[in-house]
Design a protein around this motif. Structure first.
Motif, PDB file in Angstrom:
ATOM      1  N   ALA A  92       7.475  -0.367   2.418  1.00  0.00           N
ATOM      2  CA  ALA A  92       6.538  -0.386   3.539  1.00  0.00           C
ATOM      3  C   ALA A  92       6.895   0.663   4.580  1.00  0.00           C
ATOM      4  CB  ALA A  92       6.508  -1.782   4.172  1.00  0.00           C
ATOM      5  N   VAL A  93       8.185   0.831   4.852  1.00  0.00           N
ATOM      6  CA  VAL A  93       8.607   1.848   5.819  1.00  0.00           C
ATOM      7  C   VAL A  93       8.175   3.233   5.360  1.00  0.00           C
ATOM      8  CG1 VAL A  93      10.600   2.952   6.895  1.00  0.00           C
ATOM      9  CG2 VAL A  93      10.531   0.478   6.686  1.00  0.00           C
ATOM     10  N   HIS A 163       5.302  -9.158   9.585  1.00  0.00           N
ATOM     11  CA  HIS A 163       4.880  -9.424  10.964  1.00  0.00           C
ATOM     12  C   HIS A 163       4.604  -8.121  11.709  1.00  0.00           C
ATOM     13  CE1 HIS A 163       4.645 -11.323  14.896  1.00  0.00           C
ATOM     14  NE2 HIS A 163       5.567 -10.457  15.329  1.00  0.00           N
ATOM     15  N   VAL A 164       5.469  -7.119  11.532  1.00  0.00           N
ATOM     16  CA  VAL A 164       5.260  -5.841  12.209  1.00  0.00           C
ATOM     17  C   VAL A 164       4.008  -5.153  11.680  1.00  0.00           C
ATOM     18  CG1 VAL A 164       6.238  -3.534  12.557  1.00  0.00           C
ATOM     19  CG2 VAL A 164       7.708  -5.553  12.733  1.00  0.00           C
ATOM     20  N   LEU A 165       3.782  -5.201  10.394  1.00  0.00           N
ATOM     21  CA  LEU A 165       2.594  -4.572   9.823  1.00  0.00           C
ATOM     22  C   LEU A 165       1.310  -5.205  10.352  1.00  0.00           C
ATOM     23  CD1 LEU A 165       3.676  -4.111   6.091  1.00  0.00           C
ATOM     24  CD2 LEU A 165       3.445  -2.340   7.821  1.00  0.00           C
ATOM     25  N   ASN A 166       1.315  -6.500  10.543  1.00  0.00           N
ATOM     26  CA  ASN A 166       0.128  -7.180  11.049  1.00  0.00           C
ATOM     27  C   ASN A 166      -0.067  -6.985  12.555  1.00  0.00           C
ATOM     28  OD1 ASN A 166      -0.849  -8.359   8.623  1.00  0.00           O
ATOM     29  ND2 ASN A 166       0.730  -9.937   8.744  1.00  0.00           N
ATOM     30  N   GLY A 174      -3.198  -2.906  11.257  1.00  0.00           N
ATOM     31  CA  GLY A 174      -3.284  -4.363  11.341  1.00  0.00           C
ATOM     32  C   GLY A 174      -3.648  -4.998  10.023  1.00  0.00           C
ATOM     33  N   PHE A 175      -4.405  -6.100  10.110  1.00  0.00           N
ATOM     34  CA  PHE A 175      -4.770  -6.850   8.912  1.00  0.00           C
ATOM     35  C   PHE A 175      -5.607  -6.018   7.942  1.00  0.00           C
ATOM     36  CE2 PHE A 175      -4.080 -10.022  12.222  1.00  0.00           C
ATOM     37  CZ  PHE A 175      -3.234 -10.899  11.580  1.00  0.00           C
ATOM     38  N   ASN A 176      -6.414  -5.106   8.462  1.00  0.00           N
ATOM     39  CA  ASN A 176      -7.288  -4.310   7.612  1.00  0.00           C
ATOM     40  C   ASN A 176      -6.575  -3.125   6.974  1.00  0.00           C
ATOM     41  OD1 ASN A 176      -9.580  -5.900   8.252  1.00  0.00           O
ATOM     42  ND2 ASN A 176      -9.811  -4.776  10.189  1.00  0.00           N
ATOM     43  N   ALA A 284      -1.988  -1.894   3.210  1.00  0.00           N
ATOM     44  CA  ALA A 284      -2.344  -3.169   3.817  1.00  0.00           C
ATOM     45  C   ALA A 284      -1.091  -4.031   3.870  1.00  0.00           C
ATOM     46  CB  ALA A 284      -3.448  -3.874   3.021  1.00  0.00           C
ATOM     47  N   PRO A 285      -0.930  -4.856   4.903  1.00  0.00           N
ATOM     48  CA  PRO A 285       0.281  -5.683   5.022  1.00  0.00           C
ATOM     49  C   PRO A 285       0.532  -6.579   3.819  1.00  0.00           C
ATOM     50  CG  PRO A 285      -0.937  -5.680   7.084  1.00  0.00           C
ATOM     51  CD  PRO A 285      -1.805  -4.990   6.077  1.00  0.00           C
TER      52      PRO A 285
END
Length: 411
Positions: A92-93, A163-166, A174-176, A284-285
């Motif tokens: 993710a990073v 949590h950070v991604l959202n 964000g969520f999208n 996406a998260p």
């Protein structure tokens, strides 16, 4: 003893192994066969975009990204003995860093997205470096823990990352989520156009160009890992995996090597995250949850812990199988047929679970061990081992008067 028997006895090799024939023709064949097969395999990979459809090329690029990530995790778990469930966090990073550094600022509904708009190659490098930095920051904690305790501690990173991604909408969407910019290198875009490219009448669009990018990155990751394990640090890592006490006695800086291998593994994961973003076209998260970490663990367990070739085989099996199931769902029994059929992803998970159980029970070395068994049957040794005839007396093991005394002997 007859003269012929004595002559045969004197001509036999002391160990019972016939010497190689002059010229060594037979022994050269296996040594030449492997490079020839490897060269032929590379040629097939290079010309493959001329003959296969886009689905297989995109699947191949996704597999190359999984290979990079699996090799990095295998260096940490299989060769260093540090259990980590945080691989999804480091992916993710790398993915988020690439998207933010190379993405353009703009709006997405009510959210305002940021971006630096730098060249994609810089975004890829920054993603790899930041993932490595995150692993280096976590390494002091990893150096003090081992086994299941390290696994649980690394698992916390996955939940923090989700949590950070959202929450960090400006960077992650964000969520999208947000779209990943197309990759380009020195003005050449790995997209459908700009420039238009045809090879032997076949249009080379995004899928074909990404195929070659994936091959180069996966091959570079493979060669680096093989050379690392053959070097002095690689041997120190394997000694540390077997026994930290023994490694310390031999002069290995255990804490330092743990930090370095976490750095290298995290950089591999960062590159895999960038390739994942390019493969999907967005981030996406929900794509970087615990399930992704478990899939990577399944890759190295199925392929064979501690084996770079095993990591490659496991990544191919685990990453390609769901896509193939989805592609041919109508042809595979019990998959995607009516209400009673299984989804492609669910069917693949059932197969993963069964394969892991079978590997643990019957072949702990994984797919790499099976491959070594198969190739070992066709590999001819340089010398031929023969049994000594029953009526031929063996050489006496008693020392003759001309033999020097054994070490520590007073006679």
């Amino acid at each position: 003893m007859s003269e012929s028997t004595a002559t045969a006895t004197r001509g036999a090799h002391p160990s019972g192994v016939d010497p190689q024939p002059a010229g060594g023709g037979r022994s050269r064949l296996p040594s030449l066969l492997k490079p020839l097969l490897l060269a032929a395999f590379l040629v097939v990979l290079l010309v493959l975009p001329l003959y296969v459809e886009e689905f297989w090329l995109r699947t191949g690029f996704a597999v190359c990204g999984a290979i990079v990530g699996a090799i990095g995790l295998n260096l940490l778990v299989g060769n260093s003995g540090q259990l980590s469930l945080a691989h999804a966090f480091f992916l993710a990073v790398g993915a988020v860093s690439y998207v933010y550094v190379s993405g353009e600022p703009g709006g997405l509904g009510v959210a305002e997205l940021g971006g630096l708009g730098l060249p994609p190659i810089i975004g890829m490098i920054v993603g790899v470096l930041l993932a490595g930095l995150a692993g280096l920051i976590f390494s002091p904690l990893a150096a003090r823990l081992r086994g299941i305790y390290l696994g649980v501690a690394s698992l916390a990173l996955v939940f923090i990352g989700i949590h950070v991604l959202n929450s960090w909408t400006e960077v992650t969407g964000g969520f999208n989520g947000r779209a990943a910019p197309s990759f380009s290198l020195f003005g050449f875009t790995f997209g459908n156009r700009d420039p238009e490219l045809y090879v032997l009448g076949v249009p080379f669009r995004e899928a074909e160009r990404l195929w070659y990018l994936g091959l180069v990155l996966a091959l570079a990751a493979y060669v680096f890992a093989r050379n690392l394990l053959r070097s002095r640090p690689g041997r120190a890592l394997q000694t540390q995996r077997d026994s930290e006490v023994a490694a310390s006695v031999m002069g290995v800086n255990v804490q330092g090597y743990k930090a370095r291998i976490f750095l290298v593994s995290s950089m591999y994961a960062g590159l895999a995250g960038v390739m994942y973003a390019l493969s999907i076209g967005s981030i996406a998260p929900e794509s970087f949850g615990l399930e992704l970490s478990i899939l990577y663990l399944a890759m190295i367990v199925l392929g064979g812990l501690g084996s770079v070739n095993g990591a490659v085989l496991g990544a191919i099996f685990v990453s390609a199988l769901p896509l193939v199931f989805q592609r041919y769902a109508d042809l595979i029994p019990f998959v995607g047929r009516g209400e009673g059929g299984l989804a492609a992803g669910e069917a693949a998970r059932f197969l993963f679970g069964a394969a892991i159980v079978l590997v643990i029970l019957f072949e702990p070395a994984g797919l790499a061990g099976i491959g070594r068994r198969i190739t070992g049957r066709f590999r001819r040794p340089g010398g031929r081992i023969t049994q000594r005839p029953p009526d031929t007396p063996s050489r006496s093991t008693e020392p003759t008067p001309s033999d020097p005394p054994a070490q520590g002997s007073t006679t």
